[in-house]
Write a protein that holds these residues in place. Structure first.
Motif, short mmCIF file in Angstrom:
data_model
loop_
_atom_site.label_atom_id
_atom_site.label_comp_id
_atom_site.label_asym_id
_atom_site.label_seq_id
_atom_site.Cartn_x
_atom_site.Cartn_y
_atom_site.Cartn_z
N PRO A 216 0.69 -1.31 -0.04
CA PRO A 216 0.25 -0.07 0.06
C PRO A 216 1.28 1.34 -0.36
CG PRO A 216 -0.85 -1.53 1.60
CD PRO A 216 0.42 -2.42 0.88
N TYR A 217 2.13 1.25 0.78
CA TYR A 217 2.87 2.44 0.83
C TYR A 217 3.06 2.90 -0.82
CZ TYR A 217 7.30 -0.09 1.80
OH TYR A 217 8.00 -1.52 1.81
N LEU A 223 -0.03 7.96 -5.33
CA LEU A 223 -0.83 8.49 -5.27
C LEU A 223 -0.17 9.94 -4.37
CD1 LEU A 223 -3.63 6.42 -4.21
CD2 LEU A 223 -3.49 7.31 -5.84
N LYS A 224 1.27 10.20 -4.42
CA LYS A 224 1.13 11.58 -4.15
C LYS A 224 1.81 12.16 -5.14
CE LYS A 224 3.72 11.45 -0.27
NZ LYS A 224 4.25 11.05 1.06
N LEU B 53 -10.31 6.22 -6.64
CA LEU B 53 -8.82 6.37 -7.17
C LEU B 53 -8.99 6.32 -8.87
CD1 LEU B 53 -7.07 2.96 -6.01
CD2 LEU B 53 -7.12 4.95 -4.90
N MET B 56 -9.01 10.12 -9.49
CA MET B 56 -7.71 10.83 -9.12
C MET B 56 -7.03 10.93 -10.78
SD MET B 56 -5.74 10.50 -5.01
CE MET B 56 -4.79 11.28 -4.95
N ARG B 89 -1.53 14.84 -8.90
CA ARG B 89 -1.89 13.73 -7.40
C ARG B 89 -0.93 14.08 -6.59
NH1 ARG B 89 -1.41 8.39 -10.80
NH2 ARG B 89 -3.13 8.74 -12.34
N GLY B 90 -1.16 14.33 -5.82
CA GLY B 90 -0.87 14.73 -4.11
C GLY B 90 -0.45 16.38 -4.13
N TYR B 95 -5.01 12.25 -1.13
CA TYR B 95 -5.52 10.57 -1.06
C TYR B 95 -5.70 10.04 0.91
CZ TYR B 95 -6.56 5.87 -1.89
OH TYR B 95 -7.95 4.76 -0.88
N VAL B 96 -6.24 10.21 0.96
CA VAL B 96 -5.89 9.00 2.60
C VAL B 96 -6.48 8.00 2.69
CG1 VAL B 96 -6.86 9.71 4.65
CG2 VAL B 96 -6.30 11.13 3.45
N ALA B 97 -5.93 6.69 3.07
CA ALA B 97 -6.12 5.56 2.48
C ALA B 97 -6.54 4.71 4.47
CB ALA B 97 -4.99 4.49 2.43
N ALA B 102 0.05 0.61 7.11
CA ALA B 102 0.40 -0.10 5.95
C ALA B 102 0.50 1.21 4.76
CB ALA B 102 -0.82 -0.69 5.54
N ASN B 103 0.03 2.44 5.03
CA ASN B 103 0.06 3.50 3.90
C ASN B 103 1.36 4.72 4.18
OD1 ASN B 103 -1.85 2.94 1.45
ND2 ASN B 103 -3.18 2.45 3.05
N PHE B 104 2.16 4.28 5.01
CA PHE B 104 3.16 4.78 5.85
C PHE B 104 4.60 3.42 5.15
CE2 PHE B 104 0.79 8.05 8.21
CZ PHE B 104 1.64 9.28 7.43
N MET B 166 -2.02 11.36 8.65
CA MET B 166 -2.11 10.47 6.39
C MET B 166 -2.21 11.66 6.60
SD MET B 166 -1.90 7.54 4.89
CE MET B 166 -3.92 6.86 5.87
N MET B 169 -1.11 14.79 5.55
CA MET B 169 0.21 14.86 5.06
C MET B 169 -1.11 14.62 3.22
SD MET B 169 2.72 10.94 3.92
CE MET B 169 1.42 9.90 3.17
#
Lengths: 320, 540
Positions: A216-217, A223-224, B53, B56, B89-90, B95-97, B102-104, B166, B169
């Motif tokens: 996921p990261y 996505l960033k 998604l 985006m 994007r960004g 996006y906030v998951a 897991a997303n960091f 997040m 972020m």
């Protein structure tokens, strides 16, 4: 006072390394003990009288029981005394020194080319996975690893030395050769080694990175707005370092310990050739010493790999 | 009226299934204006995340946009080059998951991941400025130690804090639109309320538009101006939030509302002289010597009844399950089965004692061996405990599949990978049932499931309970589940039981202060609930 976790870990691994090395001394000594034939008989030849053989045995301490000889040998090693060569009676430490230097030089030469090459190819293959570039690199590295190294060595020799005369086929380095000359004369053995070890490291780099791309990261990085190159270099690579470091270390160890054949083919005065020579002359103490040095280097490199892999993982670093 | 910020027309998205492409999103229209929050709800597989998604211009591997039009601020997102899309994007859409953990990226500090978009990717500011803004945002989102927390690695920060980090972020480049994809689903109710109000406050302050994806109606009622309901990739209906809550038009929408009001009728208390099937007596437990995780935990459970153990994560609920099953021997106290002491160690228990206490796990995904067929998964405990072989074994497996309402002919040779989440959980139930136990420990068995699927599981569990006179110990943090199934409730906090009562008494005041806080944190449908509750707590 609390020690830094990495320091604790280093000491711990060092202890295990020494323990392994000790186990290896046992293996080396008693495996050679199991070899058929009598050493004194072999060295002195068929014509020797029983008296001279007995005298020879006594001089070398071969009449002692094996356990006692092992302990004496181990005691010597602990004090840095590797014994003397049977063939010419010289100190083994001195004999090894120069040869080990040559072997390390060749290994470093090959590594300096192979490691960056493998990493860059692996990263690019991961970035352009599925493309013609990826496939070409995969096929090429796989083929080079599939051939036995003496075959690669002779093919290179045939093409680059005999046919086109670009490089010397015998890696003869005199004591007075400058660095440039050395690099030139040892280019073919180094290239052989590069071809043999690159594939493994490159494929591991590619696989370790691709493995992480489903995380996921990684999606979050995309996505960033991160570019594919940035995603791989900044987000995947740091997390793939541990497996990559391990494979690199294994291959570095192979470069030092696996060069025996390449050294013989190119008549390169390294440790591997010394070992082969001493096996033919039944110079047992020298064979043992060579084995021990190889084992030590192997253990040391793997130790470094473990520590580096830990050092790149913030999770393990901050655990108290 | 001005042009919408985001406008989606007749969007079709397909997902690869083997060789074929199956539609996931079927002809959705969507409009979002600046500063507006749209709630997207539906069960999993409804296409919510895929749609989010796509807003985006992003599709996951194995999915593709098959048709339609996505316009963001007048630009045709699908017509843009990859580079131009990345530039949005960004920076303008963030996006906030769901799972912040897991997303960091585990290899970088929070602040470096915060600064990546504004500094390194989009070149909007220099690093010192980004750090200052990060600290200000961390403060807005009420993270503890806003000056310092960014310098930690993700694993050094709790889940609720990560979720807020997040959100910070995502706000780093002051985007026009943020997609929130189930940002609080993985959190405890007590943490959720903090994150929700932090997000709501921050969105309001910056004036960002947002798409808020969730399957929790009460949550979306707090966050959204409008709500759109999706079912299997199609829109069911879209309404202003207040209208949607008071007068949903479609049957499906109404059924979503109905689920929440479910509560099982209360059962009469067991006679006082009855011997409990399981008794937990003053149990203490510790993983490392001297730091107790459980202290003096005690309760009884009778045959045919359900005991719910509630508390937030870290309260010792799962440790309690490990102690009862024998995986972790208690440091103190004892456990009795039918009045006879149960050996503390798993290895010390007889086959019959093992058989009587079974467990169903939270994540059926990881609790079922993916390499085994359903026949092997359910057959193994039957062979082990009952010694059945051949045709008798086959009959029993089929009987159990029928009992959990799955057709034996269809399912017996499948592997877990070919089942939906709810079906997998049913297999987990059948496996526990195969041992013919007296007590089943259910560890958050519905928390990974959608409301409607979870409802089906609870109904099944209740029916099986009546048929087999089973005792359930229901470990959960979801109070709606408690209301739906429990007879008795034990509330745990920091390894201790803080309150213990029959369900109806538990939900009626007066409460223990901690129970009060837990109950008060469960979102209500009233759109003003969040603001009101937060205001009340601030005053207290």
């Amino acid at each position: 006072m609390r020690m830094h976790p990495l320091l604790t870990m280093t000491l711990q691994r060092l202890g295990f390394g020494l323990l392994t090395l000790f186990a290896i001394t046992l293996l080396i000594f008693f495996a050679i003990e199991l070899l058929p034939g009598d050493l004194a008989q072999e060295v002195l030849g068929q014509s020797a009288t029983p008296e001279t053989v007995a005298a020879f045995r006594e001089r070398l301490g071969l009449d002692q029981p094996p356990v006692q000889r092992y302990l004496a040998w181990l005691g010597g090693i602990a004090q840095g005394d590797l014994g003397t060569s049977l063939a010419n009676g010289r100190e083994i430490a001195g004999l090894l020194g120069a040869r080990l230097g040559n072997t390390l030089f060749l290994a470093a030469y090959a590594a300096a080319i192979a490691v960056p090459l493998a990493l860059v190819l692996g990263l690019l293959a991961a970035l352009y996975r599925g493309s013609w570039f990826d496939r070409t690199v995969n096929v090429a590295t796989l083929s080079s690893i599939s051939f036995p190294e003496y075959f690669v060595a002779y093919i290179l020799m045939l093409l680059l030395s005999v046919k086109w005369g670009l490089f010397p086929s015998i890696a003869d380095i005199g004591p007075d050769a400058g660095l440039g000359t050395m690099l030139y004369r040892t280019f073919l053995p180094a290239l052989t080694l590069v071809l043999v070890v690159t594939a493994h490291m490159m494929r591991m780099t590619r696989a370790a990175i691709i493995n992480l791309l489903a995380q996921p990261y990684i999606e979050m990085a995309r996505l960033k707005g991160a570019s594919p190159m940035r995603v791989i270099l900044r987000h995947a690579l740091p997390n793939a370092l541990a497996p990559i470091i391990n494979v690199v270390a294994l291959n570095l160890a192979y470069l030092v310990t696996g060069v025996v054949i390449v050294e013989v083919v190119f008549v390169y005065p390294g440790l591997g050739q010394l070992m082969v020579d001493s096996v033919t002359t039944r110079d047992i103490p020298l064979v043992q010493a060579c084995c021990l040095v190889f084992a030590g280097i192997y253990i040391l490199l793997n130790l470094c790999a473990d520590l580096l892999a830990i050092a790149t993982n913030p999770r393990l670093m901050s655990r108290r | 009226m001005t042009d919408p910020l985001l406008s989606i027309r007749d969007l079709w998205i397909e997902g690869r299934q083997g060789r074929d492409w199956q539609p996931i999103v079927k002809g959705i229209d969507l409009d979002l204006h600046r500063g507006e929050v749209l709630g997207l709800i539906g069960e999993s597989g409804a296409g919510k995340s895929t749609l989010g998604l796509a807003a985006m211009g992003y599709t996951r591997d194995g999915t593709r946009i098959a048709g339609g039009d996505i316009r963001f601020d007048g630009q045709d997102l699908l017509g843009l080059s990859a580079r131009r899309r990345r530039a949005l994007r960004g920076k303008r859409i963030a996006y906030v998951a769901q799972s912040a953990a897991a997303n960091f990226n585990p290899a970088h500090r929070l602040i470096d991941q915060y600064a990546e978009a504004p500094v390194a990717i989009h070149h909007l500011m220099k690093r010192p400025e980004a750090l200052r803004e990060a600290q200000a945002l961390y403060e807005t989102l009420r993270l503890p130690n806003p000056q310092e927390i960014g310098f930690r690695y993700p694993h050094e920060v709790s889940g609720g804090q990560l979720q807020r980090a997040m959100t910070a972020m995502a706000m780093a480049c002051k985007p026009d639109l943020i997609i929130f994809d189930e940002p609080t689903t993985a959190l405890d109710v007590t943490t959720q309320i903090e994150v929700l109000s932090a997000i709501k406050g921050a969105v309001r302050e910056v004036g960002t538009a947002a798409i808020y994806i969730t399957h929790d109606l009460a949550v979306v009622a707090q966050m959204a101006d409008r709500i759109k309901i999706l079912l299997r990739g199609e829109e069911v209906e879209e309404q202003e939030t207040s209208a949607m809550l008071s007068a949903p038009q479609e049957d499906y929408s109404r059924s979503l509302w109905a689920v929440r009001s479910h509560a099982a009728p209360a059962r009469p208390a067991p006679p006082a002289e009855a011997v409990p099937v399981l008794r937990v007596r003053d149990v203490g437990a510790e993983y490392t010597r001297g730091t107790p995780v459980l202290q003096e935990v005690g309760f009884d459970i009778h045959a045919g009844r359900t005991l719910a153990v509630v508390g937030e994560s870290g309260s010792g609920k799962s440790t309690l399950a490990r102690v009862i099953t024998g995986l972790l021997p208690p440091s103190d106290g004892a456990i009795e089965l039918d009045g006879a002491p149960l050996p503390p160690q798993l290895a010390g228990r007889s086959k019959d004692q093992l058989r009587q206490v079974q467990m169903i796990y939270q994540s059926a995904d990881t609790a079922l061996n993916p390499k085994q067929t359903i026949r092997e998964i359910i057959g193994r405990p039957i062979r082990f405990y009952r010694g059945l072989r051949g045709a008798a074994l086959e009959d029993r497996i089929r009987e159990l599949l029928t009992a959990i309402e799955l057709d034996p002919d269809t399912f017996i040779d499948r592997r877990p990978g070919a089942l939906s989440g709810g079906q997998k959980q049913r297999i987990g139930i059948a496996r526990a049932l195969a041992a013919e136990p007296r007590v089943i420990l259910c560890d958050e068995v519905t928390s990974a499931l959608d409301q409607i699927v979870a409802e089906g599981i609870l109904t099944l569990l209740r029916r099986l309970q009546e048929e087999h006179d089973l005792a359930y110990i229901f470990i959960t943090h979801d109070l709606a589940t408690v209301r739906a199934i429990a007879d008795d409730v034990v509330v745990m906090q920091e390894g201790r039981v803080v309150e213990q009562a029959p369900r109806d008494a538990m939900f009626a005041p007066p409460h223990h202060p901690y129970t009060e806080q837990l109950l008060g944190s469960v979102p209500e449908m009233d759109p003003d609930w969040l603001d009101r509750t937060v205001a009340q707590r601030a005053k207290a």
